[in-house]
Design a protein around this motif. Structure first.
Motif, PDB file in Angstrom:
ATOM      1  N   GLN A 232       0.943  -1.133   0.167  1.00 40.38           N
ATOM      2  CA  GLN A 232      -0.034  -0.026  -0.053  1.00 40.38           C
ATOM      3  C   GLN A 232       0.929   1.338  -0.018  1.00 40.38           C
ATOM      4  O   GLN A 232       0.634   2.376  -0.733  1.00 40.38           O
ATOM      5  CB  GLN A 232      -0.848  -0.001   1.272  1.00 40.38           C
ATOM      6  N   GLN A 233       1.941   1.363   0.963  1.00 38.48           N
ATOM      7  CA  GLN A 233       2.814   2.219   0.991  1.00 38.48           C
ATOM      8  C   GLN A 233       3.358   2.696  -0.553  1.00 38.48           C
ATOM      9  O   GLN A 233       3.608   3.716  -0.899  1.00 38.48           O
ATOM     10  CB  GLN A 233       3.952   2.291   2.075  1.00 38.48           C
ATOM     11  N   GLU A 236       0.824   4.092  -2.828  1.00 36.89           N
ATOM     12  CA  GLU A 236       0.559   5.363  -2.757  1.00 36.89           C
ATOM     13  C   GLU A 236       1.537   6.263  -3.329  1.00 36.89           C
ATOM     14  O   GLU A 236       1.646   7.158  -3.943  1.00 36.89           O
ATOM     15  CB  GLU A 236       0.552   5.542  -1.333  1.00 36.89           C
ATOM     16  N   LYS A 237       3.108   5.965  -2.935  1.00 42.66           N
ATOM     17  CA  LYS A 237       3.971   6.661  -3.488  1.00 42.66           C
ATOM     18  C   LYS A 237       4.129   6.701  -5.049  1.00 42.66           C
ATOM     19  O   LYS A 237       4.487   7.761  -5.743  1.00 42.66           O
ATOM     20  CB  LYS A 237       5.411   6.253  -2.790  1.00 42.66           C
ATOM     21  N   ARG A 240       1.600   9.019  -6.659  1.00 43.83           N
ATOM     22  CA  ARG A 240       1.664  10.479  -6.573  1.00 43.83           C
ATOM     23  C   ARG A 240       2.672  10.733  -7.506  1.00 43.83           C
ATOM     24  O   ARG A 240       2.766  11.958  -7.924  1.00 43.83           O
ATOM     25  CB  ARG A 240       2.562  10.991  -5.193  1.00 43.83           C
TER      26      ARG A 240
END
Length: 490
Positions: A232-233, A236-237, A240
């Motif tokens: 998930q992290q 998300e990165k 972006r």
């Protein structure tokens, strides 16, 4: 003890900081290997090498790329004994599983080599005599690959040969605990003739090297295998940056046994789905769903088979199961067992750490069966990553499907039945990327692999595993003399 540097631009390169991590055997405690702890600066150097090699590699012919992949597979086959031993020792798995994993990796490489000859594309010739459309597939560029500790070879080879066949260059960040086979294979790739910079390996912590890889502007895609929270992290990165992410994440597979199954086959498949790689397997069959009419007898026979398994050292050819990856993970699995007991589950087999003799030097857990597990219990819902299976009963097909789908994950599920109508209808209703029928943890390189729901994004293996690393381009030609759309001027 084997000592490794980083692998950047076709060379052994020491890490900038000069630091290293020592991998000790999780089974007997001896020092196995030293892995350089790379830094963000090391990662930058590897990406620069991959970027420099990108153009020539992307423009190389598919026949050339296929030949190099085939040569790599040949060299891996010649080194199979060494690679299998490294894999078994560093992970703690039985040597027979090490051989199986490396053999499958070789098959994946040969299949990807064949796919290089079949890179898709099509001409659109039906737009009239004055127009031509071409749909082409192009390599996405530099791919960053982050692989886990449980299957270092297979998780790499579900990515690497496909990206190379597509024409991408790569930077790999393997687990700092189990990086041996990745680094050995990078050396074999150079011997096979891969150009410098096409394959780079930077070992180190995910928080340092992995994070730098995800954030690097010259890395065009991240392909990650690991836990759902970390995925998930990363997702998300990447979002972006509008960067593509392939995420192969966690699972909580159900293994459904219907009363009309070949129960002896089902017992064998359920055991395999529980203990393969000590249960440190994202698609392990950790939730056993058994039709109520056969549950008591099936559970008793399963406990008998599980208690007969040989838990031993990695290089013992008779071992059925090995050690947990490290002490903290062993304790996490044992905590899950204790929580299940407090919540009302019964222990039908195993249930604790193995001690005495060789066991005292490593992190071994007895194969464990939890009975009377309900969907509200913690074990039914959370990924445990150990040799533990729960038993839950059902009475109808609808109940079995509802129980199997009652999870946030959707990586794989299995079922056992000799009713082909039931098998087909149930497989359509199961919300997972893979469904096994009368088998488990089985398949072929041609079959795509990936998850529904929180089990990930994208697919590995199969033709989809090739196009995962490619961009689609539309090129439209207008032929002959252009018909003017603007007024003529004097």
């Amino acid at each position: 003890m084997r000592c490794y540097n980083l692998w950047i631009n076709g060379k052994d390169v020491p890490a900038i900081g000069g630091k290293a991590a020592i991998r000790k055997s999780p089974a007997h405690g001896a020092d196995l290997a030293s892995f350089a702890l790379g830094t963000a600066g090391d990662l930058n150097a590897a990406v620069a090498a991959a970027k420099s090699a990108e153009g020539a590699w992307a423009n190389s012919g598919c026949i050339e790329r296929a030949a190099l992949l085939t040569k790599l597979a040949d060299l891996m086959e010649a080194k199979l004994d060494q690679l299998a031993e490294i894999e078994a020792e560093e992970v703690g798995k039985p040597i027979k599983d090490g051989y199986g994993e490396l053999s499958h990796s070789i098959n994946l490489t040969r299949y990807a080599a064949a796919l290089a000859w079949e890179i898709p594309g099509r001409a659109q010739t039906h737009h009239g005599t004055s127009a031509l459309g071409i749909v082409s597939y192009e390599p996405i560029g530099v791919v960053g690959m982050i692989t886990p500790w449980n299957f270092p070879a297979v998780t790499l080879f579900q990515k690497l040969p496909y990206a190379l066949a597509a024409g991408c260059t790569v930077v790999v960040k393997p687990s700092e605990m189990t990086a041996g086979t990745t680094l050995e294979i990078a050396r074999l790739a150079k011997a096979a003739g891969f150009p410098d910079g096409v394959i780079n390996v930077v070992t180190g912590k995910g928080s340092v090297v992995g994070n730098a890889m995800v954030e690097h502007p010259d890395v065009n895609m991240i392909s990650f295998t690991g836990s759902t929270p970390v995925g998930q992290q990363i997702g998300e990165k990447c979002a972006r940056q509008v960067k593509r992410a392939g995420l192969e994440l966690g699972g909580k597979a159900a293994n459904i046994v219907f009363a009309d199954a070949d129960l002896d086959d089902a017992l064998d498949g359920v055991v395999l789905g529980t203990i393969l790689n000590q249960g440190e397997e994202c698609v392990a069959g950790t939730r056993l769903l058994v039709e109520k009419s056969i549950a008591e007898d099936f559970s008793a026979k399963l406990a008998e088979r599980m208690s007969m398994l040989r838990v031993g050292l990695p290089l013992d050819k008779e071992s059925d199961m090995g050690a947990m990856i490290h002490e903290d993970h062993m304790n996490s699995v044992l905590d899950h067992i204790e929580t299940a007991k407090k919540e009302g589950a019964t222990i039908l087999c195993g249930g604790g750490r193995l001690t005495g003799g060789d066991y005292d030097k490593g992190y071994f857990i007895a194969p464990t069966i939890l009975g009377n597990v309900t969907p509200k219990m913690t074990y039914f819902r959370e990924e445990v990553f150990g040799p533990v299976i729960s038993i839950t009963t059902f009475e109808t097909v609808d109940e079995a499907v509802a129980l199997a789908n009652d999870t946030e994950y959707g990586l794989g599920n299995g079922m056992w039945t000799k009713d082909i109508d039931k098998a087909h209808q149930v497989s359509k209703r199961l919300k997972s990327g893979t469904v096994w029928v009368n088998t488990f943890l089985d398949g072929a390189p041609q079959m795509p692999f990936g998850g529904y729901k929180r089990s990930g994004l994208g697919r590995e293996n199969g033709k989809e595993g090739l196009t995962e690393f490619m961009q689609v381009k539309s090129t439209f030609f207008r032929l002959g003399k252009r018909s003017k759309s603007l007024p003529h001027t004097a």
